[in-house]
Design a protein around this motif. Structure first.
Motif, PDB file in Angstrom:
ATOM      1  N   GLY A   1       0.779  -1.221   0.000  1.00 49.33           N
ATOM      2  CA  GLY A   1       0.000   0.000   0.000  1.00 49.33           C
ATOM      3  C   GLY A   1       0.810   1.269   0.000  1.00 49.33           C
ATOM      4  N   THR A   2       0.297   2.238   0.749  1.00 48.94           N
ATOM      5  CA  THR A   2       0.856   3.580   0.748  1.00 48.94           C
ATOM      6  C   THR A   2       2.299   3.605   1.221  1.00 48.94           C
ATOM      7  OG1 THR A   2      -1.345   4.471   1.144  1.00 48.94           O
ATOM      8  CG2 THR A   2       0.501   5.918   1.582  1.00 48.94           C
ATOM      9  N   SER A   3       2.631   2.868   2.264  1.00 48.91           N
ATOM     10  CA  SER A   3       4.003   2.908   2.779  1.00 48.91           C
ATOM     11  C   SER A   3       4.998   2.372   1.757  1.00 48.91           C
ATOM     12  CB  SER A   3       4.118   2.144   4.097  1.00 48.91           C
ATOM     13  OG  SER A   3       3.826   0.780   3.914  1.00 48.91           O
ATOM     14  N   PHE A   4       4.624   1.317   1.035  1.00 54.07           N
ATOM     15  CA  PHE A   4       5.504   0.784  -0.008  1.00 54.07           C
ATOM     16  C   PHE A   4       5.675   1.811  -1.122  1.00 54.07           C
ATOM     17  CE2 PHE A   4       6.331  -1.443  -3.965  1.00 54.07           C
ATOM     18  CZ  PHE A   4       7.434  -2.205  -3.618  1.00 54.07           C
ATOM     19  N   ASN A   5       4.581   2.448  -1.520  1.00 53.34           N
ATOM     20  CA  ASN A   5       4.658   3.459  -2.571  1.00 53.34           C
ATOM     21  C   ASN A   5       5.519   4.644  -2.143  1.00 53.34           C
ATOM     22  OD1 ASN A   5       3.082   1.975  -4.325  1.00 53.34           O
ATOM     23  ND2 ASN A   5       1.180   2.912  -3.639  1.00 53.34           N
ATOM     24  N   LEU A   6       5.410   5.054  -0.883  1.00 54.29           N
ATOM     25  CA  LEU A   6       6.249   6.139  -0.381  1.00 54.29           C
ATOM     26  C   LEU A   6       7.725   5.764  -0.398  1.00 54.29           C
ATOM     27  CD1 LEU A   6       4.215   7.603   2.604  1.00 54.29           C
ATOM     28  CD2 LEU A   6       4.817   8.751   0.476  1.00 54.29           C
ATOM     29  N   LEU A   7       8.026   4.536  -0.039  1.00 57.62           N
ATOM     30  CA  LEU A   7       9.411   4.076  -0.094  1.00 57.62           C
ATOM     31  C   LEU A   7       9.944   4.128  -1.520  1.00 57.62           C
ATOM     32  CD1 LEU A   7       9.669   0.958   2.266  1.00 57.62           C
ATOM     33  CD2 LEU A   7      11.081   3.010   2.335  1.00 57.62           C
ATOM     34  N   GLN A   8       9.145   3.640  -2.445  1.00 55.72           N
ATOM     35  CA  GLN A   8       9.548   3.624  -3.846  1.00 55.72           C
ATOM     36  C   GLN A   8       9.748   5.048  -4.377  1.00 55.72           C
ATOM     37  OE1 GLN A   8       6.740   1.683  -6.397  1.00 55.72           O
ATOM     38  NE2 GLN A   8       8.094   1.711  -8.152  1.00 55.72           N
ATOM     39  N   GLN A   9       8.815   5.932  -4.082  1.00 54.11           N
ATOM     40  CA  GLN A   9       8.912   7.315  -4.540  1.00 54.11           C
ATOM     41  C   GLN A   9      10.096   8.030  -3.890  1.00 54.11           C
ATOM     42  OE1 GLN A   9       5.131   9.254  -3.918  1.00 54.11           O
ATOM     43  NE2 GLN A   9       4.031   7.580  -4.898  1.00 54.11           N
ATOM     44  N   SER A  10      10.351   7.726  -2.627  1.00 53.76           N
ATOM     45  CA  SER A  10      11.492   8.324  -1.931  1.00 53.76           C
ATOM     46  C   SER A  10      12.806   7.885  -2.560  1.00 53.76           C
ATOM     47  CB  SER A  10      11.489   7.945  -0.451  1.00 53.76           C
ATOM     48  OG  SER A  10      10.358   8.455   0.196  1.00 53.76           O
TER      49      SER A  10
ATOM     50  N   ASP B   1      13.220   6.966  -5.656  1.00 53.31           N
ATOM     51  CA  ASP B   1      13.307   7.661  -6.947  1.00 53.31           C
ATOM     52  C   ASP B   1      13.780   9.098  -6.760  1.00 53.31           C
ATOM     53  OD1 ASP B   1      12.415   5.387  -8.269  1.00 53.31           O
ATOM     54  OD2 ASP B   1      10.346   6.101  -8.460  1.00 53.31           O
ATOM     55  N   ALA B   2      13.265   9.773  -5.746  1.00 50.57           N
ATOM     56  CA  ALA B   2      13.630  11.168  -5.491  1.00 50.57           C
ATOM     57  C   ALA B   2      15.096  11.279  -5.078  1.00 50.57           C
ATOM     58  CB  ALA B   2      12.720  11.760  -4.421  1.00 50.57           C
ATOM     59  N   VAL B   3      15.565  10.383  -4.224  1.00 49.74           N
ATOM     60  CA  VAL B   3      16.960  10.415  -3.792  1.00 49.74           C
ATOM     61  C   VAL B   3      17.876  10.072  -4.958  1.00 49.74           C
ATOM     62  CG1 VAL B   3      18.670   9.358  -2.257  1.00 49.74           C
ATOM     63  CG2 VAL B   3      16.434   9.985  -1.373  1.00 49.74           C
ATOM     64  N   TRP B   4      17.442   9.169  -5.816  1.00 47.39           N
ATOM     65  CA  TRP B   4      18.218   8.832  -7.015  1.00 47.39           C
ATOM     66  C   TRP B   4      18.361  10.067  -7.905  1.00 47.39           C
ATOM     67  CZ3 TRP B   4      21.540   5.450  -8.649  1.00 47.39           C
ATOM     68  CH2 TRP B   4      21.819   5.338 -10.011  1.00 47.39           C
ATOM     69  N   THR B   5      17.271  10.819  -8.067  1.00 45.13           N
ATOM     70  CA  THR B   5      17.311  12.058  -8.843  1.00 45.13           C
ATOM     71  C   THR B   5      18.281  13.043  -8.199  1.00 45.13           C
ATOM     72  OG1 THR B   5      15.036  11.748  -9.588  1.00 45.13           O
ATOM     73  CG2 THR B   5      15.922  13.985  -9.726  1.00 45.13           C
TER      74      THR B   5
ATOM     75  N   LEU C   1      -5.987  11.201   1.650  1.00 45.33           N
ATOM     76  CA  LEU C   1      -4.842  11.726   0.929  1.00 45.33           C
ATOM     77  C   LEU C   1      -3.812  10.623   0.741  1.00 45.33           C
ATOM     78  CD1 LEU C   1      -3.314  14.257  -0.179  1.00 45.33           C
ATOM     79  CD2 LEU C   1      -2.337  14.459   2.094  1.00 45.33           C
ATOM     80  N   TYR C   2      -3.466  10.352  -0.489  1.00 41.69           N
ATOM     81  CA  TYR C   2      -2.409   9.400  -0.785  1.00 41.69           C
ATOM     82  C   TYR C   2      -1.192  10.201  -1.200  1.00 41.69           C
ATOM     83  CZ  TYR C   2      -6.047   5.942  -0.549  1.00 41.69           C
ATOM     84  OH  TYR C   2      -7.081   5.157  -0.116  1.00 41.69           O
ATOM     85  N   PRO C   3      -0.218  10.321  -0.308  1.00 49.40           N
ATOM     86  CA  PRO C   3       0.920  11.196  -0.552  1.00 49.40           C
ATOM     87  C   PRO C   3       1.706  10.797  -1.792  1.00 49.40           C
ATOM     88  CG  PRO C   3       1.108  10.072   1.567  1.00 49.40           C
ATOM     89  CD  PRO C   3      -0.124   9.593   0.936  1.00 49.40           C
ATOM     90  N   GLN C   4       2.185  11.813  -2.453  1.00 50.29           N
ATOM     91  CA  GLN C   4       3.039  11.634  -3.612  1.00 50.29           C
ATOM     92  C   GLN C   4       4.316  12.416  -3.368  1.00 50.29           C
ATOM     93  OE1 GLN C   4       2.258   9.800  -6.521  1.00 50.29           O
ATOM     94  NE2 GLN C   4       0.555   9.104  -5.284  1.00 50.29           N
ATOM     95  N   ILE C   5       5.442  11.778  -3.556  1.00 42.17           N
ATOM     96  CA  ILE C   5       6.718  12.471  -3.436  1.00 42.17           C
ATOM     97  C   ILE C   5       7.220  12.703  -4.849  1.00 42.17           C
ATOM     98  CG2 ILE C   5       9.102  12.292  -2.669  1.00 42.17           C
ATOM     99  CD1 ILE C   5       8.077  10.563  -0.380  1.00 42.17           C
ATOM    100  N   GLN C   6       7.409  13.960  -5.153  1.00 37.70           N
ATOM    101  CA  GLN C   6       7.867  14.306  -6.489  1.00 37.70           C
ATOM    102  C   GLN C   6       9.101  15.189  -6.361  1.00 37.70           C
ATOM    103  OE1 GLN C   6       5.002  16.345  -8.857  1.00 37.70           O
ATOM    104  NE2 GLN C   6       6.114  15.989 -10.731  1.00 37.70           N
ATOM    105  N   ALA C   7      10.186  14.723  -6.918  1.00 42.10           N
ATOM    106  CA  ALA C   7      11.419  15.498  -6.888  1.00 42.10           C
ATOM    107  C   ALA C   7      11.331  16.610  -7.923  1.00 42.10           C
ATOM    108  CB  ALA C   7      12.609  14.595  -7.196  1.00 42.10           C
ATOM    109  N   THR C   8      11.644  17.815  -7.498  1.00 43.63           N
ATOM    110  CA  THR C   8      11.665  18.942  -8.422  1.00 43.63           C
ATOM    111  C   THR C   8      13.085  19.492  -8.482  1.00 43.63           C
ATOM    112  OG1 THR C   8      11.019  20.443  -6.645  1.00 43.63           O
ATOM    113  CG2 THR C   8       9.259  19.577  -8.028  1.00 43.63           C
ATOM    114  N   VAL C   9      13.594  19.635  -9.689  1.00 38.31           N
ATOM    115  CA  VAL C   9      14.940  20.149  -9.892  1.00 38.31           C
ATOM    116  C   VAL C   9      14.853  21.657 -10.077  1.00 38.31           C
ATOM    117  CG1 VAL C   9      17.013  20.044 -11.322  1.00 38.31           C
ATOM    118  CG2 VAL C   9      15.650  17.972 -10.935  1.00 38.31           C
ATOM    119  N   LYS C  10      15.605  22.363  -9.248  1.00 35.22           N
ATOM    120  CA  LYS C  10      15.617  23.824  -9.295  1.00 35.22           C
ATOM    121  C   LYS C  10      17.053  24.302  -9.476  1.00 35.22           C
ATOM    122  CE  LYS C  10      11.614  23.985  -6.292  1.00 35.22           C
ATOM    123  NZ  LYS C  10      11.037  24.431  -5.041  1.00 35.22           N
TER     124      LYS C  10
END
Length: 122
Positions: free
Chosen positions: A6-15, A17-21, A60-69
């Motif tokens: 569920g949500t915790s697995f998705n947050l781990l995956q998104q996190s 991805d963001a750290v990889w970015t 609310l299903y949190p989404q982690i999105q890396a933004t490059v600035k």
């Protein structure tokens, strides 16, 4: 909801991805340390994550999105380049530690699922 947690697995995956970015952007900064006029870039995702943690909305299903600035406010040298190699190396190390931690949490999740599945066969 995912079958893998569920949500915790998705947050781990998104996190992850963001750290990889973050790692990729930091390596790009280091590669351009001698490029005249190059402005260092950074990844902003931690502030988004902190806002999501404070929310009490169950729907609310949190989404982690890396933004490059781009950091246009500073300049390290006369040629306009603002990459600080020491800072970038520390950021790269920090991102690696974060990624390793998230990877260990992901492995723990998979090992737990494997244990549940194998015990269910008995």
């Amino acid at each position: 909801m995912s079958l893998l947690g569920g949500t915790s697995f998705n947050l781990l995956q998104q996190s992850m991805d963001a750290v990889w970015t973050k790692q990729l952007v930091t390596m790009q900064n280091l590669a351009n340390v001698e490029t005249p006029g190059y402005k260092a870039k950074y990844v902003g995702f931690e502030t988004v994550f902190k806002k999501l943690i404070g929310s009490n909305d169950d729907k609310l299903y949190p989404q982690i999105q890396a933004t490059v600035k781009e950091d246009t406010a500073t300049s390290m040298r006369e040629d306009g380049n603002n990459v600080d190699p020491e800072k970038e190396n520390l950021e790269l190390l920090r991102a690696q530690i974060q990624f390793d931690y998230l990877q260990s949490k992901m492995n723990y999740r998979f090992n737990s699922l494997e244990h549940v599945i194998s015990e269910g066969r008995k």
